[in-house]
Design a protein around this motif. Structure first.
Motif: not given
Length: 242
Positions: A175, A201, A203, A208, A210
């Motif tokens: 993340r 990714y 968020e 999400r 990528e």
């Protein structure tokens, strides 16, 4: 010699795999559960084996039970060794042969093979490829040492430098931090570029997203367009002069 373990089958993996190569050469392939009353051996070797090698299996080794780990110990134990090296902008990386014990990646060191890297250019995929090539060399070094009959080196890991990242911690690192600038986003993207596995990714409310590293996008563009002129000339019934 017995090869222990089954290869995980993925449609994108090349064939024949290691299991097929072993069987072609008459080397038995077993799972750990299938090792029923096996004879003692000189070495038990775990090479990129993701499961725990049981104490009973390790006890079969007359000389040593060893693991080959694609990261330098003691600082890169666990799951995220390639990824953390890029995130931390390390300029040196390595691979390790160490003695196995109950805890993962915690046994004494036999040998660590280190090499320089450029963290501004590496992706997880490129660092994995380089590390695997280096680890084959480390394995050959071990084979020469084992065949020489010399006493095997052994050095305890420095507890102050030991670090182990489990799978949950590895997944959490994917993340990208909220408010990250372009350099941080690109570093995370490169650190987790290892398709077909999940990427780094961003968020948000939409879920999400990528992120593909810029260097990979450029490389893919070159590959996609490599034969553009050939295709056009072929469609026109002409041959491209070279």
């Amino acid at each position: 010699m017995v090869v222990v373990g089954r290869n995980v089958s993925h449609p994108w993996m090349p064939t024949p795999d290691l299991e097929a190569h072993a069987r072609r050469r008459g080397i038995p392939v077993r799972s750990q559960k299938e090792l029923l009353d096996p004879p003692p051996v000189d070495f038990v070797i775990s090479y990129m084996y993701r499961n725990r090698v049981t104490a009973s299996t390790r006890a079969l080794a007359r000389r040593a039970a060893l693991n080959f780990h694609a990261g330098p110990l003691p600082e890169f134990g666990g799951w995220a060794f390639y990824n953390v090296a890029i995130l931390e902008e390390r300029r040196e990386y390595g691979c390790t042969c160490h003695y196995m014990e109950d805890a993962f990646d915690a046994g004494d060191l036999l040998r660590v093979r280190r090499f320089p890297i450029n963290p501004a250019q590496e992706t997880a995929e490129s660092l994995e490829r380089r590390s695997q090539e280096e680890m084959i060399q480390l394995f050959l070094e071990f084979c020469a040492l084992a065949e020489s009959g010399s006493e095997l080196p052994r050095e305890a890991q420095d507890p102050a430098r030991m670090r182990y990242l489990d799978r949950a911690g590895f997944e959490a690192l994917k993340r990208i931090p909220e408010g990250a600038d372009g350099a941080i986003i690109d570093r995370h993207a490169r650190a987790f570029w290892a398709p077909p596995y999940g990427l780094a990714y961003l968020e948000g409310a939409g879920g999400r997203v990528e992120v593909v590293p810029a260097c990979v996008k450029e490389a893919l563009a070159r590959e996609f367009h490599r034969a553009d002129l050939d295709r056009l000339f072929m469609a026109a019934g002409l041959e491209l002069e070279r």
